[in-house]
Design a protein around this motif. Structure first.
Motif, PDB file in Angstrom:
ATOM      1  N   LYS A   1      -2.995  -3.057  -2.768  1.00  0.00           N
ATOM      2  CA  LYS A   1      -3.118  -4.244  -3.603  1.00  0.00           C
ATOM      3  C   LYS A   1      -3.001  -5.458  -2.692  1.00  0.00           C
ATOM      4  O   LYS A   1      -2.084  -5.545  -1.884  1.00  0.00           O
ATOM      5  CB  LYS A   1      -2.004  -4.241  -4.650  1.00  0.00           C
ATOM      6  CG  LYS A   1      -2.300  -4.989  -5.896  1.00  0.00           C
ATOM      7  CD  LYS A   1      -1.289  -4.637  -6.995  1.00  0.00           C
ATOM      8  CE  LYS A   1      -1.912  -4.871  -8.335  1.00  0.00           C
ATOM      9  NZ  LYS A   1      -1.058  -4.458  -9.435  1.00  0.00           N
ATOM     10  N   PHE A   2      -3.950  -6.391  -2.835  1.00  0.00           N
ATOM     11  CA  PHE A   2      -4.001  -7.595  -2.011  1.00  0.00           C
ATOM     12  C   PHE A   2      -3.491  -8.795  -2.797  1.00  0.00           C
ATOM     13  O   PHE A   2      -3.702  -8.886  -4.007  1.00  0.00           O
ATOM     14  CB  PHE A   2      -5.440  -7.854  -1.546  1.00  0.00           C
ATOM     15  CG  PHE A   2      -5.967  -6.782  -0.643  1.00  0.00           C
ATOM     16  CD1 PHE A   2      -5.740  -6.837   0.726  1.00  0.00           C
ATOM     17  CD2 PHE A   2      -6.687  -5.710  -1.153  1.00  0.00           C
ATOM     18  CE1 PHE A   2      -6.215  -5.846   1.556  1.00  0.00           C
ATOM     19  CE2 PHE A   2      -7.165  -4.716  -0.326  1.00  0.00           C
ATOM     20  CZ  PHE A   2      -6.937  -4.776   1.041  1.00  0.00           C
ATOM     21  N   PHE A   3      -2.864  -9.733  -2.074  1.00  0.00           N
ATOM     22  CA  PHE A   3      -2.269 -10.914  -2.701  1.00  0.00           C
ATOM     23  C   PHE A   3      -2.619 -12.178  -1.926  1.00  0.00           C
ATOM     24  O   PHE A   3      -2.652 -12.170  -0.701  1.00  0.00           O
ATOM     25  CB  PHE A   3      -0.738 -10.809  -2.718  1.00  0.00           C
ATOM     26  CG  PHE A   3      -0.230  -9.578  -3.393  1.00  0.00           C
ATOM     27  CD1 PHE A   3      -0.074  -9.539  -4.763  1.00  0.00           C
ATOM     28  CD2 PHE A   3       0.078  -8.450  -2.652  1.00  0.00           C
ATOM     29  CE1 PHE A   3       0.392  -8.395  -5.386  1.00  0.00           C
ATOM     30  CE2 PHE A   3       0.546  -7.307  -3.262  1.00  0.00           C
ATOM     31  CZ  PHE A   3       0.698  -7.276  -4.634  1.00  0.00           C
ATOM     32  N   VAL A   4      -2.819 -13.264  -2.657  1.00  0.00           N
ATOM     33  CA  VAL A   4      -2.889 -14.602  -2.089  1.00  0.00           C
ATOM     34  C   VAL A   4      -1.526 -15.223  -2.343  1.00  0.00           C
ATOM     35  O   VAL A   4      -1.050 -15.255  -3.483  1.00  0.00           O
ATOM     36  CB  VAL A   4      -3.995 -15.441  -2.759  1.00  0.00           C
ATOM     37  CG1 VAL A   4      -3.879 -16.904  -2.369  1.00  0.00           C
ATOM     38  CG2 VAL A   4      -5.362 -14.909  -2.401  1.00  0.00           C
ATOM     39  N   GLY A   5      -0.881 -15.683  -1.283  1.00  0.00           N
ATOM     40  CA  GLY A   5       0.427 -16.306  -1.424  1.00  0.00           C
ATOM     41  C   GLY A   5       1.518 -15.291  -1.725  1.00  0.00           C
ATOM     42  O   GLY A   5       1.279 -14.082  -1.782  1.00  0.00           O
TER      43      GLY A   5
ATOM     44  N   LEU B   1       3.037  -0.370 -10.512  1.00  0.00           N
ATOM     45  CA  LEU B   1       2.621  -1.373  -9.518  1.00  0.00           C
ATOM     46  C   LEU B   1       1.115  -1.393  -9.311  1.00  0.00           C
ATOM     47  O   LEU B   1       0.540  -2.440  -9.070  1.00  0.00           O
ATOM     48  CB  LEU B   1       3.261  -1.078  -8.160  1.00  0.00           C
ATOM     49  CG  LEU B   1       4.721  -1.401  -7.977  1.00  0.00           C
ATOM     50  CD1 LEU B   1       5.150  -1.043  -6.567  1.00  0.00           C
ATOM     51  CD2 LEU B   1       5.002  -2.853  -8.268  1.00  0.00           C
ATOM     52  N   PHE B   2       0.494  -0.229  -9.401  1.00  0.00           N
ATOM     53  CA  PHE B   2      -0.916  -0.123  -9.071  1.00  0.00           C
ATOM     54  C   PHE B   2      -1.808   0.062 -10.302  1.00  0.00           C
ATOM     55  O   PHE B   2      -2.971   0.423 -10.163  1.00  0.00           O
ATOM     56  CB  PHE B   2      -1.122   1.013  -8.058  1.00  0.00           C
ATOM     57  CG  PHE B   2      -0.477   0.716  -6.724  1.00  0.00           C
ATOM     58  CD1 PHE B   2      -1.138  -0.036  -5.772  1.00  0.00           C
ATOM     59  CD2 PHE B   2       0.804   1.159  -6.448  1.00  0.00           C
ATOM     60  CE1 PHE B   2      -0.548  -0.333  -4.547  1.00  0.00           C
ATOM     61  CE2 PHE B   2       1.404   0.875  -5.223  1.00  0.00           C
ATOM     62  CZ  PHE B   2       0.735   0.126  -4.269  1.00  0.00           C
ATOM     63  N   LEU B   3      -1.277  -0.211 -11.493  1.00  0.00           N
ATOM     64  CA  LEU B   3      -2.103  -0.149 -12.708  1.00  0.00           C
ATOM     65  C   LEU B   3      -3.293  -1.083 -12.581  1.00  0.00           C
ATOM     66  O   LEU B   3      -3.161  -2.206 -12.087  1.00  0.00           O
ATOM     67  CB  LEU B   3      -1.298  -0.572 -13.937  1.00  0.00           C
ATOM     68  CG  LEU B   3      -0.479   0.466 -14.679  1.00  0.00           C
ATOM     69  CD1 LEU B   3       0.304  -0.199 -15.810  1.00  0.00           C
ATOM     70  CD2 LEU B   3      -1.329   1.582 -15.212  1.00  0.00           C
TER      71      LEU B   3
ATOM     72  N   ILE C   1       6.143   3.025  -0.602  1.00  0.00           N
ATOM     73  CA  ILE C   1       5.458   1.740  -0.809  1.00  0.00           C
ATOM     74  C   ILE C   1       5.742   0.842   0.384  1.00  0.00           C
ATOM     75  O   ILE C   1       6.896   0.578   0.721  1.00  0.00           O
ATOM     76  CB  ILE C   1       5.912   1.048  -2.112  1.00  0.00           C
ATOM     77  CG1 ILE C   1       5.582   1.922  -3.306  1.00  0.00           C
ATOM     78  CG2 ILE C   1       5.238  -0.320  -2.250  1.00  0.00           C
ATOM     79  CD1 ILE C   1       6.076   1.397  -4.613  1.00  0.00           C
ATOM     80  N   PHE C   2       4.668   0.376   0.998  1.00  0.00           N
ATOM     81  CA  PHE C   2       4.761  -0.402   2.223  1.00  0.00           C
ATOM     82  C   PHE C   2       4.174  -1.790   2.017  1.00  0.00           C
ATOM     83  O   PHE C   2       3.202  -1.959   1.284  1.00  0.00           O
ATOM     84  CB  PHE C   2       4.001   0.310   3.353  1.00  0.00           C
ATOM     85  CG  PHE C   2       4.625   1.626   3.722  1.00  0.00           C
ATOM     86  CD1 PHE C   2       5.448   1.728   4.829  1.00  0.00           C
ATOM     87  CD2 PHE C   2       4.410   2.752   2.943  1.00  0.00           C
ATOM     88  CE1 PHE C   2       6.042   2.933   5.155  1.00  0.00           C
ATOM     89  CE2 PHE C   2       5.002   3.960   3.261  1.00  0.00           C
ATOM     90  CZ  PHE C   2       5.817   4.051   4.368  1.00  0.00           C
TER      91      PHE C   2
ATOM     92  N   HIS D   1       0.827  -1.200   0.000  1.00  0.00           N
ATOM     93  CA  HIS D   1       0.000   0.000   0.000  1.00  0.00           C
ATOM     94  C   HIS D   1       0.863   1.252   0.000  1.00  0.00           C
ATOM     95  O   HIS D   1       2.075   1.196   0.180  1.00  0.00           O
ATOM     96  CB  HIS D   1      -0.953   0.005   1.203  1.00  0.00           C
ATOM     97  CG  HIS D   1      -0.238   0.032   2.528  1.00  0.00           C
ATOM     98  ND1 HIS D   1       0.086   1.212   3.167  1.00  0.00           N
ATOM     99  CD2 HIS D   1       0.210  -0.961   3.331  1.00  0.00           C
ATOM    100  CE1 HIS D   1       0.701   0.943   4.304  1.00  0.00           C
ATOM    101  NE2 HIS D   1       0.792  -0.380   4.425  1.00  0.00           N
ATOM    102  N   GLN D   2       0.186   2.385  -0.177  1.00  0.00           N
ATOM    103  CA  GLN D   2       0.819   3.702  -0.153  1.00  0.00           C
ATOM    104  C   GLN D   2       0.168   4.583   0.917  1.00  0.00           C
ATOM    105  O   GLN D   2       0.122   5.793   0.761  1.00  0.00           O
ATOM    106  CB  GLN D   2       0.665   4.377  -1.516  1.00  0.00           C
ATOM    107  CG  GLN D   2       1.324   3.651  -2.650  1.00  0.00           C
ATOM    108  CD  GLN D   2       1.001   4.322  -3.965  1.00  0.00           C
ATOM    109  OE1 GLN D   2      -0.058   4.133  -4.523  1.00  0.00           O
ATOM    110  NE2 GLN D   2       1.932   5.135  -4.444  1.00  0.00           N
ATOM    111  N   MET D   3      -0.313   3.989   1.993  1.00  0.00           N
ATOM    112  CA  MET D   3      -1.071   4.741   2.992  1.00  0.00           C
ATOM    113  C   MET D   3      -0.569   4.488   4.416  1.00  0.00           C
ATOM    114  O   MET D   3      -1.319   4.031   5.281  1.00  0.00           O
ATOM    115  CB  MET D   3      -2.558   4.390   2.868  1.00  0.00           C
ATOM    116  CG  MET D   3      -3.133   4.759   1.521  1.00  0.00           C
ATOM    117  SD  MET D   3      -4.796   4.128   1.248  1.00  0.00           S
ATOM    118  CE  MET D   3      -4.463   2.407   0.945  1.00  0.00           C
TER     119      MET D   3
END
Length: 183
Positions: A118-122, A150-152, A94-95, A78-80
């Motif tokens: 942005k969320f990820f599985v694995g 990264l966030f496109l 970017i965190f 994230h960027q927050m």
């Protein structure tokens, strides 16, 4: 660029055949002698966040296939940092990670800019020396992070854009066919 470090993008060589990583871009979040890990940022998962987390009530938030390791875990970048505490800064602005319960509450109250998370599985992981071996085999092209890439939203464009921004020789690779024998 030839140094592996957190915040580097690993761009799959156009001819990389591994189905887990063909035409992928990985944000490298950690790189140490013991091993490395990161997230594929351009392969959307077939389920949404509310499908995976029962207490998420906002529908249709995309989740990406971070990699083939520990497919029963959810991660995020994230960027927050002002809203999400506890994240690790992998690149300026970017965190990776942070307080997941707080993220769920922020999602449900619609206080997050979904263009900045942005969320990820694995995840994608390498044991000691494994990623260096893949670099020697020319499986990956290294690039500095470009935050907008990264966030496109169009994950199909991330790999092409990452190559194009590296200049002429790499820009040509962005148009290579997946299987040149079919030409």
């Amino acid at each position: 660029m030839d140094t592996l470090a957190p915040g580097i993008l690993l761009i799959a060589d156009p001819f990389l055949k591994d189905p887990n990583f063909a035409r992928t871009v990985i944000l490298l979040c950690e790189h140490q002698e013991e091993g490395s890990f990161g997230f594929v940022v351009n392969k959307q998962f077939d389920q949404k966040l509310d499908d995976l987390i029962s207490n998420v009530f906002v529908p249709n938030i995309p989740v990406y296939l971070g990699g083939p390791v520990q497919m029963d875990t959810i991660h995020f970048i994230h960027q927050m940092p002002d809203l999400i505490e506890g994240g690790f800064e992998v690149f300026p602005g970017i965190f990776w990670g942070g307080d997941f319960d707080a993220v769920v509450n922020l999602v449900n109250s619609q206080q997050l800019d979904l263009q900045k998370i942005k969320f990820f599985v694995g995840y994608s992981g390498w044991s000691s020396g494994q990623l260096e071996g893949e670099m020697n085999e020319k499986s990956w092209i290294l690039s500095s992070v470009n935050t907008p890439i990264l966030f496109l939203e169009d994950e199909q464009e991330i790999w092409r854009q990452a190559l194009r921004r590296m200049g002429n020789n790499f820009a040509m690779m962005a148009n290579f066919p997946i299987d040149p024998t079919l030409n």
